[in-house]
Write an enzyme that holds these catalytic residues in place. Structure first.
Site, PDB file in Angstrom:
ATOM      1  N   CYS A 168      44.488  23.318  25.552  1.00  0.00           N
ATOM      2  CA  CYS A 168      43.271  24.693  25.783  1.00  0.00           C
ATOM      3  C   CYS A 168      41.673  24.204  25.485  1.00  0.00           C
ATOM      4  O   CYS A 168      41.127  24.299  25.551  1.00  0.00           O
ATOM      5  CB  CYS A 168      43.744  25.687  25.369  1.00  0.00           C
ATOM      6  SG  CYS A 168      43.229  26.646  25.951  1.00  0.00           S
TER       7      CYS A 168
ATOM      8  N   CYS B  28      36.558  58.203  45.815  1.00  0.00           N
ATOM      9  CA  CYS B  28      37.443  58.675  44.485  1.00  0.00           C
ATOM     10  C   CYS B  28      38.367  60.177  45.289  1.00  0.00           C
ATOM     11  O   CYS B  28      39.282  60.300  44.630  1.00  0.00           O
ATOM     12  CB  CYS B  28      36.502  59.825  42.924  1.00  0.00           C
ATOM     13  SG  CYS B  28      36.009  58.943  42.425  1.00  0.00           S
TER      14      CYS B  28
END
Length: 543
Positions: free
Chosen positions: A118, A541
């Site tokens: 990695c 919202c």
């Protein structure tokens, strides 16, 4: 025997001070004090009040209390390494840190560069290259009216050279400094190999160990394509050292590595062709998302062939030539450079697995149970060499679990279901939990919704509406089983979904949460709302 939990110790000198204090109490035959574990065992000749012991420890400057049940501590053995770890990447170091925290003496053997795949050849250099490519590409995709950006230039050699300084700094911070902080970890920069039960060869030295964890990782898998070994090609091991920008990069493999690096080079100015043998790119992902990603990559200029089998490779002058079978026809693809990105193979050869009776599957990956234990009860394995979920995050978690189980007994297992993953294309493709087909194969009745990112206000105001989010829920309970995202910053957004899947939240519970507005993370709540309403008819919202 009286067992005590000791607090306040910071070194072996502290442990000796506590030992002296305990042995000063009348009736105590011997005290053994273990600093890393914060633990003491007191052998007595006659009855001794526990208060006398705890008071003696208090007067010496530390704390103590009796432990009634068997403690979860490991008592190191004399003359051997308590844990031998074969491999010095993320899984190996996670195992070493856990073992050291438990008080074990640890040996790591690593014959390649410290830090594993990695850090050195995978996630870190690839994301560095991707970030550079995206920065260079920004002026070319500017969507805002009234704003003009000058097209820049790129020096690939300078980009690659700067990478080395970054990696060296991370190797020091994440690995060499760790060794300094954990004196119980002995690190050897040499090859390790099992010799027999409890025996290993490390370099030229034979060592003894109690338990072992194998974390040897993986390498690029090379497909059996005719003449491939005769031509020059790159893999993910060496592409990050390239000294030129390919005129035409051919990529064999349409998985995460091929797609990420293919788009990076495309954005830096290369022509790119992806050749994938499977029916689609990113075949492990949800079909709606991978189809959308394929559409977007093609729109950007990438040439993608799916269901295409490479039968032969050859060089003609400066060109790499591929013969490909595609939809019943023979095609010739010519390019200047070739990247082979066809998966990973385990590093399990020539490490003595056969002499310690550790079994592997037909592909060479080590077989383990849910506790990361191999067919040899004293040997565990973790990370890519196991091949369950080949992510650095999983490797580290498996490594810690393997070490703990090896030293304390099998008690912890991996939860793979709530592990997120991502493909770092742009947009990023990320997911966690079950896919729709996986849930159905398990016999779970599901309900599914797919939300287009054009319904997400933050995506709209950023002109980044090319994306999808798919949510899979159990039909009766509306418990969220999986979330899969193709979106800008999808690899960041998915972490919100991890908690929903891990803790079994329902659609209604997600709807009742409040997001910052406007944000891309609001997309998860909006997708949940589609199970109840038409979100295109909701004000900002509204629930």
């Amino acid at each position: 025997m009286i067992r005590l939990k000791i607090t306040g110790m910071t070194c072996e000198h502290c442990a000796q001070t506590v030992k002296k204090a305990l042995e000063s109490v009348e009736g105590v035959r011997e005290a053994k004090v273990y600093f890393p574990q914060g633990y003491a065992e007191v052998e007595i000749e006659k009855e001794v009040p526990v208060n006398d012991l705890t008071e003696a420890v208090r007067r010496s400057g530390y704390g103590a209390e009796e432990i009634k049940e068997s403690p979860e501590v490991y008592i190191p053995k004399e003359g051997v390494y308590d844990l031998f770890i074969l491999g010095g990447g993320s899984a190996g170091f996670a195992a070493a840190i856990k073992a050291s925290d438990l008080g074990a003496k640890v040996l790591i053997a690593e014959d390649n560069i410290i830090g594993g795949t990695c850090l050195n050849r995978g996630c870190v250099p690839s994301k560095y290259l991707i970030e550079g490519a995206n920065t260079f590409y920004t002026p070319l995709r500017n969507p805002f009216p009234g704003i003009e950006l000058e097209e820049g230039s790129i020096d690939i050699k300078e980009v690659i050279e700067a990478k080395e300084g970054l990696l060296e700094g991370l190797r020091k911070e994440k690995y060499w400094n760790v060794l300094e902080a954990y004196p119980q970890i002995d690190y050897r920069d040499c090859r390790g190999k099992f010799l027999g039960e409890g025996k290993a060869l490390v370099g030229k030295e034979e060592i003894s160990f109690g338990k072992a964890v194998i974390t040897t990782g993986s390498r690029p898998g090379i497909p059996p394509i005719k003449n491939l070994h005769r031509v020059r090609y790159y893999t993910s091991d060496d592409i990050f050292n390239i000294d030129h920008l390919p005129e035409h990069l051919i990529v064999i493999g349409g998985g995460a590595i091929g797609l990420e690096l293919g788009q990076a080079f495309l954005r830096m100015g290369s022509d790119v062709t992806i050749v994938e043998a499977l029916p689609d790119i990113a075949m492990g992902e949800e079909p709606e998302l991978r189809a959308k990603l394929r559409e977007l990559l093609k729109r950007e200029g990438m040439n993608i062939l799916i269901g295409a089998t490479v039968s032969e490779v050859r060089e003609e002058g400066e060109e790499i030539v591929l013969e490909v079978e595609h939809r019943g026809e023979r095609r010739i693809i010519r390019g200047t450079d070739l990247l082979v990105a066809t998966g990973r193979a385990p590093n399990t050869r020539d490490i003595g697995l056969e002499v310690v009776s550790v079994k592997t599957n037909s592909r060479g990956f080590i077989e383990t149970n849910e506790f990361m234990q191999t067919s040899n009860p004293n040997i565990y394995a973790a990370g890519d060499c196991v091949g369950k979920v080949m992510l650095v995050t999983v490797a580290a978690m498996e490594g810690g679990i393997a070490a703990e189980n090896a030293l304390l007994g099998n008690r912890r297992s991996m939860d793979y279901l709530s592990v997120p993953h991502a493909i770092f294309t742009d947009p990023e493709l990320a997911g966690v939990g079950l896919k729709e087909k996986e849930a159905e194969e398990k016999g779970i009745k599901v309900d599914v919704r797919v939300l287009e990112f054009s319904k997400v206000p933050r995506a709209a105001l950023s002109f980044r509406t090319d994306g999808l989010i798919k949510m899979i829920v159990e039909k009766d309970s509306e418990k969220i089983l999986g979330v899969h995202i193709l979106a800008p910053h999808g690899a960041e957004l998915i972490h919100k979904a991890v908690l929903l899947v891990r803790y079994g939240l329902t659609v209604d519970e997600v709807i009742q949460t409040v997001d910052v507005y406007p944000t891309l993370s609001e997309s998860i709540k909006l997708c949940a709302q589609t199970f109840k309403k038409d979100v295109s008819k909701l004000s900002c919202c509204a629930q």
